[in-house]
Design a protein around this motif. Structure first.
Motif, PDB file in Angstrom:
ATOM      1  N   MET B  57       0.837  -1.210   0.000  1.00  0.00           N
ATOM      2  CA  MET B  57       0.000   0.000   0.000  1.00  0.00           C
ATOM      3  C   MET B  57       0.871   1.258   0.000  1.00  0.00           C
ATOM      4  O   MET B  57       0.595   2.223  -0.717  1.00  0.00           O
ATOM      5  CB  MET B  57      -0.923   0.012   1.230  1.00  0.00           C
ATOM      6  N   ALA B  58       1.910   1.215   0.832  1.00  0.00           N
ATOM      7  CA  ALA B  58       2.784   2.390   0.923  1.00  0.00           C
ATOM      8  C   ALA B  58       3.473   2.656  -0.416  1.00  0.00           C
ATOM      9  O   ALA B  58       3.529   3.792  -0.889  1.00  0.00           O
ATOM     10  CB  ALA B  58       3.829   2.160   2.022  1.00  0.00           C
ATOM     11  N   ARG B  59       3.984   1.594  -1.038  1.00  0.00           N
ATOM     12  CA  ARG B  59       4.681   1.749  -2.306  1.00  0.00           C
ATOM     13  C   ARG B  59       3.748   2.294  -3.387  1.00  0.00           C
ATOM     14  O   ARG B  59       4.084   3.233  -4.120  1.00  0.00           O
ATOM     15  CB  ARG B  59       5.257   0.392  -2.741  1.00  0.00           C
ATOM     16  N   VAL B  60       2.542   1.713  -3.459  1.00  0.00           N
ATOM     17  CA  VAL B  60       1.598   2.120  -4.503  1.00  0.00           C
ATOM     18  C   VAL B  60       1.129   3.553  -4.243  1.00  0.00           C
ATOM     19  O   VAL B  60       0.983   4.357  -5.170  1.00  0.00           O
ATOM     20  CB  VAL B  60       0.418   1.130  -4.550  1.00  0.00           C
ATOM     21  N   ASN B  63       3.508   6.021  -5.413  1.00  0.00           N
ATOM     22  CA  ASN B  63       3.507   6.178  -6.871  1.00  0.00           C
ATOM     23  C   ASN B  63       2.338   7.022  -7.365  1.00  0.00           C
ATOM     24  O   ASN B  63       2.158   7.190  -8.565  1.00  0.00           O
ATOM     25  CB  ASN B  63       3.445   4.803  -7.561  1.00  0.00           C
ATOM     26  N   GLY B  64       1.501   7.492  -6.408  1.00  0.00           N
ATOM     27  CA  GLY B  64       0.414   8.386  -6.784  1.00  0.00           C
ATOM     28  C   GLY B  64      -0.797   7.676  -7.381  1.00  0.00           C
ATOM     29  O   GLY B  64      -1.509   8.240  -8.210  1.00  0.00           O
ATOM     30  N   THR B  65      -1.035   6.431  -6.925  1.00  0.00           N
ATOM     31  CA  THR B  65      -2.158   5.663  -7.487  1.00  0.00           C
ATOM     32  C   THR B  65      -3.491   6.130  -6.889  1.00  0.00           C
ATOM     33  O   THR B  65      -3.534   6.642  -5.778  1.00  0.00           O
ATOM     34  CB  THR B  65      -1.924   4.165  -7.213  1.00  0.00           C
ATOM     35  N   THR B  66      -4.576   5.895  -7.649  1.00  0.00           N
ATOM     36  CA  THR B  66      -5.900   6.430  -7.272  1.00  0.00           C
ATOM     37  C   THR B  66      -6.612   5.553  -6.247  1.00  0.00           C
ATOM     38  O   THR B  66      -6.190   4.426  -5.954  1.00  0.00           O
ATOM     39  CB  THR B  66      -6.804   6.522  -8.511  1.00  0.00           C
ATOM     40  N   GLY B  67      -7.740   6.043  -5.755  1.00  0.00           N
ATOM     41  CA  GLY B  67      -8.490   5.413  -4.676  1.00  0.00           C
ATOM     42  C   GLY B  67      -9.023   4.031  -4.983  1.00  0.00           C
ATOM     43  O   GLY B  67      -8.949   3.133  -4.137  1.00  0.00           O
ATOM     44  N   ARG B  72      -8.920  -1.868  -3.962  1.00  0.00           N
ATOM     45  CA  ARG B  72      -8.817  -3.267  -4.395  1.00  0.00           C
ATOM     46  C   ARG B  72      -7.620  -3.961  -3.747  1.00  0.00           C
ATOM     47  O   ARG B  72      -7.651  -5.139  -3.447  1.00  0.00           O
ATOM     48  CB  ARG B  72      -8.678  -3.330  -5.929  1.00  0.00           C
ATOM     49  N   LEU B  73      -6.564  -3.199  -3.546  1.00  0.00           N
ATOM     50  CA  LEU B  73      -5.325  -3.765  -3.008  1.00  0.00           C
ATOM     51  C   LEU B  73      -5.384  -4.007  -1.496  1.00  0.00           C
ATOM     52  O   LEU B  73      -4.786  -4.947  -0.988  1.00  0.00           O
ATOM     53  CB  LEU B  73      -4.176  -2.793  -3.332  1.00  0.00           C
ATOM     54  N   LYS B  74      -6.142  -3.173  -0.811  1.00  0.00           N
ATOM     55  CA  LYS B  74      -6.071  -3.152   0.661  1.00  0.00           C
ATOM     56  C   LYS B  74      -6.606  -4.425   1.307  1.00  0.00           C
ATOM     57  O   LYS B  74      -7.638  -4.961   0.933  1.00  0.00           O
ATOM     58  CB  LYS B  74      -6.880  -1.957   1.195  1.00  0.00           C
ATOM     59  N   LEU B  75      -5.861  -4.926   2.309  1.00  0.00           N
ATOM     60  CA  LEU B  75      -6.330  -6.017   3.159  1.00  0.00           C
ATOM     61  C   LEU B  75      -6.477  -5.504   4.577  1.00  0.00           C
ATOM     62  O   LEU B  75      -5.711  -4.643   5.012  1.00  0.00           O
ATOM     63  CB  LEU B  75      -5.336  -7.183   3.131  1.00  0.00           C
TER      64      LEU B  75
END
Lengths: 430, 430
Positions: B57-60, B63-67, B72-75
């Motif tokens: 999550m921190a890495r993404v 990189n300025g990724t959207t919500g 979708r990534l978060k656990l």
């Protein structure tokens, strides 16, 4: 390579796909009647077909082609009788379309069914045998599909003549000729174009030699079901009935060595080898088989030539049998797992535990227990007729009959079921 | 593109394929027990998984990724509970392997069975959701397969952490870790390599956005089952129950607009349009739908924006509904045949003839009668769990459950049957 015809196959495939809807909307009797008319039309058109075939034969002969190819290409009255009879047999097969393969009522009252529908448009790419033109058309149309046919250039005139007959039957039923669409221009770039038509072609089936099948598999973007070759094994277990094992070896290897379901390799358990192998191999040799064996085989049967590793991977298409003595069923299964072509493997044994293990651990399209490998064939297994034998472990595996030319889809019947509680049962619009 | 890792995926796939034999040789209880252990291992390993997920999550985020991607990534603990519960559900599903789907005794005494076996090695190529790692592994292994997983680079650490847990469960059962083989290096050339492994990978299933699926379809030599998008239609027949039709429109369009089984286009018979459409569209608009209509729709409901031809081909993934008034069921079926994505089409009607025609002529993976399109889902249709929804009309069509991860093959049992009369029943070797 010229591209002057680019779009020719796409245009033909578009019309074939549109025609597939007309074939799909026929009922069982309609499709069976159409096939009977196709059989009649081939019967009535035999003079024209034979004349076209003579022209193919003359052209191919002038090109210096060999005997086997000429034999595959040749048509005569007997072979046309065979084509007519084959179409009638397919007409008489039970209709797979509309079969309900599952039915369940869900707790919310939805009735969920799986129902067979046609695939849509099937492309057949084949070589010299002109009977495939009629066979493939009959099978594809019987299952509600249209077919796009691309036969070999050698059989071009014969294929056109047969297709013309089929078109007459379609016209008499008020159906579009493109339900049986023949790519008459046999230039290779048209095959390449055909294999890219992912929006039109639901399935391509190559039928012919390994080179053709590999060409199709390597160049296709459309789905392909194929088999490259049959490297079929017979494992003679320590608990095999000796007479039965010999019978399976003779029938598997020698009844028709040129076909894919004939035997190539025999694996013999060491416990039975000494008592059985010398006489069995003598008998096979006396009947015309060439034996290539491992060192232990040759110690028991010195007339055998030495087998190379390549021999254990070969589809000989000839009366040659590779033989190997193994110390256990594990070794036999391991050998098969390394060399299998996923076609047909046979165990000869009276030991239920050995049979169970062989059946469970071998993943080939057909595992045969105490019978000949030659039974892996659509007619012999009760499918009525086959359009090929798949060794692709997807959609269909083994002989492909009419069912393989359909797909199951879902039909869901309700009385107003919605997923969200929030939706009004009654509304102001009612 | 660097090729320094060339062969890395092949080597992994070779070990995964070997491991597939170990999974296939387990029995029902063995596979169910393995899945329970996998669920336990994920449960026990949740601290490590959450920590890995934080790092992703921190890495993404950096990189300025959207919500939406972050979501979708978060656990979290709840989502890990969901993963654990999903594995347990799959463990409890009936075993498809070994099912006999057909049995026939031939006139010559051969007993011919079709029996389900695993496909072998299945490759899953997916994007940001780390739960797919566990879901896909559970489904593939339950059906006796090994799985080769290639998740998105965003979820790399989470996927590795989940896979480690699954490997522990495999090790505890004495099984090779490579039965769940994760391509840890997410460089794109490894996906390309994976998609060429026709000798090792039996099936590739892409799961994610249209771009990913198209990339896989266009670059694969291995068989692929895919769906690009769901452009689902609701046809409101002249004989529709008005309240029921509104209910299906609201649930289909608005209960979850971002999923593939939501409605995109509504076709309304002219005979019912005047009395029903204005109020129905008002209600849909009041609930947040944007309406885009044809000229006749806009004459009845001026608040609608004009629909372009593109709107009738679009998967909006948003609360937008394209509407068109048609003069007949023929026109409705024609529209659907032109624009279908082969996903889900719904008819709302009380007329059995109209329903029969719609069901017969529409070839989509699910045809739904008087219920919401949202029911085209493995769980809702009784499959227990799904690995995807296929719109490829081959092998599996519609929601794919455990059965779709198996193939039927032939088991033939005899007592010495041979094809040729010439073969001795008794021989000197006996």
């Amino acid at each position: 390579m010229t591209h002057q015809h680019s779009g020719y196959v796409r245009s033909l495939a578009e019309r074939a796909r549109a025609a597939s809807l007309a074939i799909a909307s026929l009922d069982d009797a309609g499709r069976a009647g159409l096939l009977s008319a196709m059989a009649d039309a081939v019967d009535a058109g035999r003079a024209g077909i034979l004349k076209a075939n003579e022209s193919d034969m003359a052209r191919v002969h002038d090109n210096g082609t060999t005997g086997a190819m000429l034999d595959r290409l040749k048509l005569d009255d007997g072979r046309i009788d065979g084509i007519v009879a084959a179409i009638r047999e397919v007409a008489a097969l039970p209709d797979p379309v509309g079969q309900v393969t599952r039915r369940e009522t869900r707790p919310n009252g939805l009735v969920v069914e799986k129902v067979r529908i046609p695939l849509g448009l099937i492309a057949m790419i084949y070589e010299a045998r002109p009977n495939v033109t009629a066979d493939a058309a009959a099978l594809c149309l019987r299952a509600g599909n249209a077919v796009l046919l691309r036969g070999g250039s050698e059989a071009r005139d014969s294929n056109i003549a047969i297709a013309r007959c089929l078109h007459r039957a379609l016209a008499d039923h008020g159906l579009p000729a493109e339900a049986v669409a023949l790519v008459e221009d046999t230039a290779r770039e048209h095959v390449l174009e055909l294999l890219q038509l992912t929006d039109l072609v639901d399935l391509a089936i190559p039928r012919g030699g390994e080179r053709l099948i590999r060409f199709v598999a390597e160049n296709a973007r459309v789905p392909v079901i194929k088999h490259y070759k049959g490297v079929c094994h017979l494992y003679v277990d320590r608990a095999a009935d000796p007479a039965l094992a010999l019978r399976l070896a003779i029938d598997g290897k020698l009844s028709r060595p040129g076909v894919c379901n004939s035997l190539e390799t025999m694996l013999v358990h060491a416990d039975i080898a000494e008592g059985w192998l010398p006489e069995a191999l003598s008998e096979l040799q006396a009947r015309g088989a060439e034996i290539r064996g491992c060192d232990r085989t040759r110690a028991l049967f010195p007339a055998a030539a030495p087998a190379s590793e390549d021999d254990y991977a070969a589809e000989f298409l000839a009366p040659i049998l590779a033989v190997r003595v193994v110390d256990s069923i594990d070794e036999a299964i391991g050998h098969i797992q390394r060399h299998t072509s996923d076609h047909t493997e046979v165990i000869c044994s009276t030991d239920p535990a050995a049979i169970d293990r062989f059946v469970r651990e071998i993943r080939s399209s057909a595992v045969v227990v105490n019978a000949s490998s030659r039974f892996n064939d659509g007619g012999e297994l009760g499918l009525g007729a086959e359009i090929g034998i798949s060794t692709t472990r997807l959609h269909a595996y083994g002989p492909m009959g009419l069912e393989s030319l359909t797909i199951e889809r879902y039909v869901v019947r309700g009385d107003g079921q919605a997923r969200h509680a929030d939706v009004p049962k009654q509304s102001q619009a009612a």
